[in-house]
Write an enzyme that holds these catalytic residues in place. Structure first.
Site, PDB file in Angstrom:
ATOM      1  N   HIS A 266     -39.262  37.923  33.349  1.00 10.40           N
ATOM      2  CA  HIS A 266     -39.169  37.964  31.875  1.00 10.40           C
ATOM      3  C   HIS A 266     -39.135  39.391  31.321  1.00 10.40           C
ATOM      4  CE1 HIS A 266     -40.259  33.746  32.284  1.00 10.40           C
ATOM      5  NE2 HIS A 266     -41.379  34.079  32.896  1.00 10.40           N
TER       6      HIS A 266
ATOM      7  N   SER B  90     -36.562  34.232  27.386  1.00 11.17           N
ATOM      8  CA  SER B  90     -37.818  35.004  27.396  1.00 11.17           C
ATOM      9  C   SER B  90     -37.662  36.488  27.109  1.00 11.17           C
ATOM     10  CB  SER B  90     -38.522  34.829  28.748  1.00 11.17           C
ATOM     11  OG  SER B  90     -37.732  35.377  29.791  1.00 11.17           O
TER      12      SER B  90
ATOM     13  N   ASP C 144     -39.906  36.302  39.916  1.00 12.23           N
ATOM     14  CA  ASP C 144     -40.798  35.424  39.156  1.00 12.23           C
ATOM     15  C   ASP C 144     -40.128  34.054  39.083  1.00 12.23           C
ATOM     16  OD1 ASP C 144     -42.306  34.016  37.318  1.00 12.23           O
ATOM     17  OD2 ASP C 144     -42.413  35.632  35.845  1.00 12.23           O
TER      18      ASP C 144
ATOM     19  N   GLU D   9     -44.213  36.384  41.729  1.00 17.85           N
ATOM     20  CA  GLU D   9     -45.162  36.344  40.617  1.00 17.85           C
ATOM     21  C   GLU D   9     -45.840  34.995  40.396  1.00 17.85           C
ATOM     22  OE1 GLU D   9     -46.026  38.800  38.566  1.00 17.85           O
ATOM     23  OE2 GLU D   9     -46.697  37.864  36.723  1.00 17.85           O
TER      24      GLU D   9
ATOM     25  N   ASN E   6     -49.023  35.582  43.123  1.00 18.02           N
ATOM     26  CA  ASN E   6     -49.682  34.593  42.265  1.00 18.02           C
ATOM     27  C   ASN E   6     -51.101  34.302  42.733  1.00 18.02           C
ATOM     28  OD1 ASN E   6     -49.517  32.413  40.115  1.00 18.02           O
ATOM     29  ND2 ASN E   6     -50.081  31.197  41.913  1.00 18.02           N
TER      30      ASN E   6
ATOM     31  N   ASP F  58     -54.052  35.631  34.549  1.00 21.84           N
ATOM     32  CA  ASP F  58     -52.774  35.441  33.841  1.00 21.84           C
ATOM     33  C   ASP F  58     -52.541  33.961  33.551  1.00 21.84           C
ATOM     34  OD1 ASP F  58     -49.957  34.586  34.030  1.00 21.84           O
ATOM     35  OD2 ASP F  58     -49.398  36.616  34.594  1.00 21.84           O
ATOM     36  N   ASN F  59     -52.564  33.129  34.581  1.00 20.85           N
ATOM     37  CA  ASN F  59     -52.252  31.718  34.394  1.00 20.85           C
ATOM     38  C   ASN F  59     -53.236  31.074  33.414  1.00 20.85           C
ATOM     39  OD1 ASN F  59     -51.039  32.749  36.714  1.00 20.85           O
ATOM     40  ND2 ASN F  59     -50.886  30.761  37.703  1.00 20.85           N
TER      41      ASN F  59
ATOM     42  N   CYS G 107     -52.366  32.064  29.331  1.00 25.98           N
ATOM     43  CA  CYS G 107     -51.898  30.864  28.621  1.00 25.98           C
ATOM     44  C   CYS G 107     -52.857  30.478  27.493  1.00 25.98           C
ATOM     45  CB  CYS G 107     -51.716  29.696  29.593  1.00 25.98           C
ATOM     46  SG  CYS G 107     -50.291  29.947  30.691  1.00 25.98           S
TER      47      CYS G 107
ATOM     48  N   SER H 200     -51.790  41.287  36.506  1.00 25.01           N
ATOM     49  CA  SER H 200     -50.712  40.707  37.317  1.00 25.01           C
ATOM     50  C   SER H 200     -49.773  41.785  37.846  1.00 25.01           C
ATOM     51  CB  SER H 200     -49.876  39.741  36.477  1.00 25.01           C
ATOM     52  OG  SER H 200     -50.703  38.861  35.782  1.00 25.01           O
TER      53      SER H 200
ATOM     54  N   GLN I 132     -48.586  43.218  41.409  1.00 26.13           N
ATOM     55  CA  GLN I 132     -47.170  43.324  41.797  1.00 26.13           C
ATOM     56  C   GLN I 132     -46.859  44.712  42.365  1.00 26.13           C
ATOM     57  OE1 GLN I 132     -44.560  41.616  42.252  1.00 26.13           O
ATOM     58  NE2 GLN I 132     -44.585  39.797  40.959  1.00 26.13           N
TER      59      GLN I 132
END
Ligand code: NAI
Length: 482
Positions: free
Chosen positions: A55, A83, A143, A205, A230, A239-240, A244, A411, A415
């Protein structure tokens, strides 16, 4: 080090705005900025040609410029048609030293609202490196796995000598990929094989992309090593979940501005993303229900105070539906037919197959109308209407701007470290799927504490030996689940 005109973005005049937001984001991304400082002299990514498919947001711009600061050359595409933040893409194309008249940044191929044909063209452009021996990257940063998929499918069809004929019954996406690969087979029959041979590895990702990697590993078809970013704790548990928790509600608000308090919301899936989504809706005062297939996650949801239901039992009563499963066919057209008037339907999982958009479009007499980009009403002949966000694609990036900088700093620090690992130590990573070693995961967390005023306690040596860990960590065994 990159040429100026080799890119495609919506509007270069947005670069100054993009640059201002990148500057603000840098302050909120202490992990990435610390890594820039730590490796400034060493340049561990010198010689790396990184193709990114992720993204194209403001936060990703800070990631791209971190890779460049570490010595890498970079080409980029977005991993979703909706995105891209066009001002971020413009700023990356122009670069910190360039101007819209004289762009000097990174070749980026991304704009908000691509067609599927454009999307896969952009992915191909990011993977195609002019003036190099193999014509491609030596690293992929992915990703969802679309860049990795294109290379693997390309190699598979080149070995077979042909790609399957385009089957019109297949999905549009499948058709577009086959058309692309049929074209490259004609024009340059060893393109992907040659390109793949130079790739040292991929860092992935998201949950869905990681799932694809393990499938290839098990089938024996994985062509190069991969790091599963991930499942770094500092990725999926932050992140997840917390990402969110922020961006789900942001997307629903920007799309509809509906008052969430008092509404009944259904979150399908109670994994890391589902947990963050449920908390975010509850934080606004919604009554939140959960669907799950996994008894452990279902029990977690109950313990967290949510009612666990089946979609069938509640579909007529829900105001807001959110799919978070990474699975397909979660909300079907027949379910949508039963929904109440002005129910809101959105997905935050990686792909758009959680909601049966194709089935919805086929309902007799249904009328689709655009309220504004990425917000559509679908009206049945009797007047019943539902509101579908981002055409079933991930709504936090389609309707809002994705996760905020601070969580993405975690994140993207993972990476960057994963890229350095694979690029600088290829001998330590024979072709397989790996997770980051725990000391690096802990390092990423450590880089984010100061900025929030957190003060870590230091183990005394006798305490460390009592629990059997080194004073400087790692503090947990690999099987610990956080
Ligand atoms: P996860 O595996 O932790 O959670 C998914 C959950 O859905 C699991 O608990 C699973 O049991 C459940 N599930 C599967 N099929 C189901 C069904 N038919 N009905 C109800 N529940 C079902 O995965 P995670 O990390 O939560 O990711 C979910 C998706 O979100 C993935 O596609 C991932 O790539 C994506 N993602 C999206 C982000 C975004 O910003 N939009 C950020 C991070 C991940």
């Amino acid at each position: 080090s990159t040429t100026g005109q080799d890119f495609k973005v919506a509007d270069l005049s947005l670069a100054a705005f993009g640059r201002k937001e990148i500057t603000l984001a840098e302050h909120e991304m202490p992990g990435l900025m610390a890594i820039r400082k730590e490796y400034a002299a060493q340049q561990p990514l010198a010689g790396a040609r990184v193709t990114g498919s992720l993204h194209m947001t403001v936060q990703t711009a800070v990631l791209i410029e971190t890779l460049v600061a570490l010595g890498a050359e970079v080409r980029w595409a977005s991993c979703n048609i909706f995105s891209t933040q066009d001002h971020a893409a413009a700023a990356i194309a122009v670069g910190p030293e360039g101007t819209p008249e004289n762009p000097q940044g990174v070749p980026v191929f991304a704009w908000k609202g691509e067609t599927l044909d454009e999307y896969w063209w952009c992915t191909e452009q990011a993977l195609t490196w002019p003036n190099t021996a193999t014509g491609g990257p030596n690293m992929i940063l992915d990703d969802g796995g679309d860049a990795t998929l294109l290379v693997h499918k390309g190699v598979e069809y080149e070995k077979a000598g042909a790609a399957p004929a385009v089957d019109t019954a297949e999905s549009d996406e499948h058709r577009v990929i086959l058309e692309l690969l049929n074209r490259t087979l004609r024009e340059s029959p060893q393109k992907w094989t040659q390109l793949a041979s130079a790739i040292r590895g991929v860092t992935e990702e998201t949950t869905t992309g990681v799932h694809r990697l393990y499938e290839m590993q098990q089938a024996g078809s994985l062509l190069f090593p991969a790091i599963n970013v991930n499942d770094a704790v500092t990725k999926s548990k932050f992140d997840n979940k917390y990402g969110c928790r922020h961006s789900l509600i942001d997307g629903i608000n920007r799309a509809t501005d509906v008052l969430i308090g008092g509404k009944t919301a259904l979150v399908c899936g109670y994994g890391d993303v589902g947990k963050g989504c449920a908390e975010s809706l509850r934080g606004q005062g919604a009554r939140v229900l959960i669907t799950e297939v996994d008894p452990i996650c279902a029990l977690q949801a109950v313990m967290d105070g949510y009612q666990v239901v089946t979609l069938d039992d509640v579909v007529e009563t829900i105001d807001i539906f959110v799919t978070t499963t990474g699975n397909k066919d979660i909300i079907m057209a027949s379910d949508m037919a039963k929904m109440k008037h002005q129910a809101i339907v959105g997905n935050i999982g990686h792909f758009d197959n959680e909601i049966d958009m194709a089935g919805l479009a086929k309902i007799d007499g249904i009328v689709k109308d655009e309220v504004k980009p990425q917000v559509h009403t679908w009206t049945w002949p009797d007047g019943k209407t539902i509101i579908v966000l981002s055409e079933g694609r991930l709504l936090n990036l389609g309707n809002a701007t994705g996760h905020p900088s601070f969580v993405m700093s975690n994140s993207f620090a993972d990476q960057t470290i994963a890229q350095i690992e694979l690029f600088t130590k290829p001998e330590s990573y024979p072709t397989d799927v790996y997770v980051l070693p725990k000391h690096l995961d802990e390092k990423v967390a450590r880089l984010h504490l100061d900025a929030l005023g957190a003060r870590l306690t230091t183990l005394r040596p006798e305490q460390a030996s009592y629990i059997g860990v080194p004073v400087e960590g790692p503090y947990k065994p690999d099987h610990y689940r956080y």
